[in-house]
Scaffold this motif. Structure first.
Motif, PDB file in Angstrom:
ATOM      1  N   CYS A  37      52.397  72.457  28.107  1.00 36.50           N
ATOM      2  CA  CYS A  37      52.282  71.775  29.393  1.00 36.50           C
ATOM      3  C   CYS A  37      53.023  72.586  30.458  1.00 36.50           C
ATOM      4  O   CYS A  37      54.148  73.061  30.228  1.00 36.50           O
ATOM      5  CB  CYS A  37      52.850  70.361  29.295  1.00 36.50           C
ATOM      6  SG  CYS A  37      52.834  69.450  30.859  1.00 36.50           S
ATOM      7  N   SER A  38      52.423  72.731  31.640  1.00 34.06           N
ATOM      8  CA  SER A  38      53.044  73.528  32.691  1.00 34.06           C
ATOM      9  C   SER A  38      54.158  72.770  33.425  1.00 34.06           C
ATOM     10  O   SER A  38      54.896  73.372  34.198  1.00 34.06           O
ATOM     11  CB  SER A  38      51.974  73.967  33.702  1.00 34.06           C
ATOM     12  OG  SER A  38      51.334  72.827  34.273  1.00 34.06           O
ATOM     13  N   ASN A  39      54.270  71.468  33.167  1.00 36.79           N
ATOM     14  CA  ASN A  39      55.302  70.676  33.832  1.00 36.79           C
ATOM     15  C   ASN A  39      56.570  70.562  32.978  1.00 36.79           C
ATOM     16  O   ASN A  39      57.659  70.921  33.417  1.00 36.79           O
ATOM     17  CB  ASN A  39      54.756  69.290  34.164  1.00 36.79           C
ATOM     18  CG  ASN A  39      55.781  68.412  34.881  1.00 36.79           C
ATOM     19  OD1 ASN A  39      56.364  68.844  35.884  1.00 36.79           O
ATOM     20  ND2 ASN A  39      56.017  67.222  34.376  1.00 36.79           N
ATOM     21  N   CYS A  40      56.397  70.076  31.750  1.00 38.64           N
ATOM     22  CA  CYS A  40      57.563  69.882  30.871  1.00 38.64           C
ATOM     23  C   CYS A  40      57.714  70.970  29.820  1.00 38.64           C
ATOM     24  O   CYS A  40      58.683  70.957  29.053  1.00 38.64           O
ATOM     25  CB  CYS A  40      57.492  68.524  30.202  1.00 38.64           C
ATOM     26  SG  CYS A  40      56.056  68.322  29.123  1.00 38.64           S
ATOM     27  N   HIS A  41      56.709  71.905  29.722  1.00 37.22           N
ATOM     28  CA  HIS A  41      56.741  73.020  28.772  1.00 37.22           C
ATOM     29  C   HIS A  41      56.824  72.553  27.325  1.00 37.22           C
ATOM     30  O   HIS A  41      57.523  73.140  26.502  1.00 37.22           O
ATOM     31  CB  HIS A  41      57.915  73.956  29.080  1.00 37.22           C
ATOM     32  CG  HIS A  41      57.901  74.484  30.484  1.00 37.22           C
ATOM     33  ND1 HIS A  41      56.997  75.433  30.927  1.00 37.22           N
ATOM     34  CD2 HIS A  41      58.686  74.159  31.565  1.00 37.22           C
ATOM     35  CE1 HIS A  41      57.215  75.711  32.206  1.00 37.22           C
ATOM     36  NE2 HIS A  41      58.235  74.931  32.627  1.00 37.22           N
TER      37      HIS A  41
ATOM     38  N   CYS B 222      50.595  64.619  31.171  1.00 37.25           N
ATOM     39  CA  CYS B 222      52.034  64.737  30.922  1.00 37.25           C
ATOM     40  C   CYS B 222      52.696  63.364  31.038  1.00 37.25           C
ATOM     41  O   CYS B 222      52.490  62.647  32.039  1.00 37.25           O
ATOM     42  CB  CYS B 222      52.655  65.719  31.908  1.00 37.25           C
ATOM     43  SG  CYS B 222      54.433  65.963  31.647  1.00 37.25           S
ATOM     44  N   PRO B 223      53.488  62.929  30.085  1.00 34.33           N
ATOM     45  CA  PRO B 223      54.143  61.606  30.169  1.00 34.33           C
ATOM     46  C   PRO B 223      55.099  61.492  31.340  1.00 34.33           C
ATOM     47  O   PRO B 223      55.255  60.402  31.934  1.00 34.33           O
ATOM     48  CB  PRO B 223      54.872  61.485  28.826  1.00 34.33           C
ATOM     49  CG  PRO B 223      54.186  62.461  27.921  1.00 34.33           C
ATOM     50  CD  PRO B 223      53.736  63.584  28.789  1.00 34.33           C
ATOM     51  N   ASP B 224      55.754  62.604  31.695  1.00 38.24           N
ATOM     52  CA  ASP B 224      56.710  62.533  32.809  1.00 38.24           C
ATOM     53  C   ASP B 224      56.003  62.238  34.126  1.00 38.24           C
ATOM     54  O   ASP B 224      56.454  61.414  34.932  1.00 38.24           O
ATOM     55  CB  ASP B 224      57.481  63.844  32.903  1.00 38.24           C
ATOM     56  CG  ASP B 224      58.313  64.088  31.652  1.00 38.24           C
ATOM     57  OD1 ASP B 224      58.574  63.106  30.919  1.00 38.24           O
ATOM     58  OD2 ASP B 224      58.690  65.249  31.402  1.00 38.24           O
TER      59      ASP B 224
ATOM     60  N   SER C 272      54.233  58.475  38.467  1.00 36.13           N
ATOM     61  CA  SER C 272      53.156  57.854  39.244  1.00 36.13           C
ATOM     62  C   SER C 272      53.246  56.327  39.201  1.00 36.13           C
ATOM     63  O   SER C 272      52.928  55.640  40.165  1.00 36.13           O
ATOM     64  CB  SER C 272      51.795  58.312  38.719  1.00 36.13           C
ATOM     65  OG  SER C 272      51.624  57.902  37.372  1.00 36.13           O
ATOM     66  N   VAL C 273      53.662  55.812  38.060  1.00 38.52           N
ATOM     67  CA  VAL C 273      53.837  54.367  37.958  1.00 38.52           C
ATOM     68  C   VAL C 273      54.964  53.894  38.861  1.00 38.52           C
ATOM     69  O   VAL C 273      54.888  52.848  39.521  1.00 38.52           O
ATOM     70  CB  VAL C 273      54.073  53.963  36.488  1.00 38.52           C
ATOM     71  CG1 VAL C 273      54.455  52.492  36.401  1.00 38.52           C
ATOM     72  CG2 VAL C 273      52.831  54.255  35.668  1.00 38.52           C
ATOM     73  N   GLU C 274      56.023  54.670  38.920  1.00 40.74           N
ATOM     74  CA  GLU C 274      57.173  54.293  39.735  1.00 40.74           C
ATOM     75  C   GLU C 274      56.967  54.581  41.213  1.00 40.74           C
ATOM     76  O   GLU C 274      57.803  54.242  42.038  1.00 40.74           O
ATOM     77  CB  GLU C 274      58.408  55.027  39.234  1.00 40.74           C
ATOM     78  CG  GLU C 274      58.806  54.642  37.825  1.00 40.74           C
ATOM     79  CD  GLU C 274      59.976  55.463  37.333  1.00 40.74           C
ATOM     80  OE1 GLU C 274      60.409  56.364  38.100  1.00 40.74           O
ATOM     81  OE2 GLU C 274      60.462  55.205  36.220  1.00 40.74           O
ATOM     82  N   GLY C 275      55.835  55.287  41.593  1.00 41.80           N
ATOM     83  CA  GLY C 275      55.577  55.598  42.998  1.00 41.80           C
ATOM     84  C   GLY C 275      56.272  56.835  43.466  1.00 41.80           C
ATOM     85  O   GLY C 275      56.597  56.960  44.645  1.00 41.80           O
ATOM     86  N   ASN C 276      56.571  57.749  42.586  1.00 37.80           N
ATOM     87  CA  ASN C 276      57.220  59.007  42.937  1.00 37.80           C
ATOM     88  C   ASN C 276      56.227  59.893  43.651  1.00 37.80           C
ATOM     89  O   ASN C 276      55.109  60.085  43.178  1.00 37.80           O
ATOM     90  CB  ASN C 276      57.727  59.690  41.667  1.00 37.80           C
ATOM     91  CG  ASN C 276      58.736  60.782  42.014  1.00 37.80           C
ATOM     92  OD1 ASN C 276      58.585  61.466  43.008  1.00 37.80           O
ATOM     93  ND2 ASN C 276      59.758  60.892  41.172  1.00 37.80           N
TER      94      ASN C 276
END
Length: 284
Positions: free
Chosen positions: A212-216, A225-227, A232-236
């Protein structure tokens, strides 16, 4: 057969190897252009003078021993090369000899020269490596002769094959100090095929895993990606889908953008030369 002396040519083809037979055939062919004259004769020996056709100055002396069936020529081709010369064939034709004499067959040029028995008796103080090489040569010579005989008939082939297998097993058991086992030849199968070494196959099932290019981490991609899903759920606002949603909420639409009045004006700076700069100005 390509020569006129077919009797000698056919006999030579049965005794000698291919390369030596070609040389002998050339000598047989030259014998047709020779003249022969009797010089002297006795009870068992006769001497000839052999000359070339059209050149009587070059003559060779051939002596024939009728009792021992031996020949000798002054050109000494047989003594130096082991091949009967054309002068000897001319004398054989004059004597009406139809069979190839054994005295003109050099053993080392025959087809079965390697099939002769080679003695393995060596001195005790001789080199052991030389003795082993000598024994290997003797066994290989007899095995070659056995293969030539046994391969022509199926029954002989089966018999020799079974005897050789039992002999090999018996000798191996004797070296190991065991009794000779009772082995059935029909139970012996082909050996297992072992994969040879070398470069790996191109169709390999192994592939490099993509991280994964985000969490590697391995096992998922950027979109799953789970992060990012948690953000997205938290509105980040770091989620990529957030930008698209804000664009929709702001009331932006392609139709509104197409219907809006717009104009372009081109302002150019007057400069001489090819590198003239052009500036585009948009006004709504």
């Amino acid at each position: 057969m390509i020569t006129s002396l077919e009797v000698y040519e056919r006999s030579a083809s049965c005794y000698f190897t291919r390369n030596i037979f070609k040389e002998i055939r050339n000598e047989i062919q030259r014998a047709g252009a020779l003249n022969i004259t009797v010089l002297s004769t006795t009870l068992d020996k006769v001497e000839f003078s052999v000359t070339a056709l059209g050149d009587p100055a070059k003559d060779q002396r051939v002596e024939v021993d009728r009792g021992k069936n031996m020949f000798s020529c002054s050109c000494k081709l047989f003594e130096s090369r082991g091949i009967p010369c054309s002068h000897i064939f001319c004398a054989m034709k004059f004597e009406n000899i139809l069979e190839f004499p054994d005295s003109l067959i050099y053993k080392r040029w025959t087809k079965n020269a390697k099939n002769e028995f080679i003695s393995t008796e060596m001195p005790v103080n001789d080199d052991i490596e030389r003795v082993l090489k000598f024994r290997v040569g003797a066994l290989a010579s007899n095995c070659n002769k056995l293969c030539d005989i046994a391969c022509k008939d199926l029954a002989d082939f089966d018999e020799v094959q079974s005897e050789l297998v039992n002999l090999v097993i018996r000798l191996q058991s004797r070296k190991q100090g065991k009794s000779t086992p009772n082995v059935n030849v029909e139970g012996i199968n082909d050996p297992f095929v072992v994969k040879s070494k070398g470069a790996p196959s191109k169709r390999s099932s192994w592939r490099k895993k993509r991280a994964c290019s985000n969490c590697h981490k391995y096992g998922h991609y950027y979109k799953r990606c789970p992060d990012l899903m948690q953000h997205s759920v938290e509105g980040n606002p770091c989620d990529r889908s957030y930008g698209n949603a804000s664009a929709k909420d702001s009331g932006f639409s392609p139709e509104r953008f197409a219907n809006s009045s717009r104009s372009f004006s081109i302002k150019s700076e007057h400069h001489s030369g090819p590198n003239t700069k052009v500036r585009f100005v948009y006004s709504k």
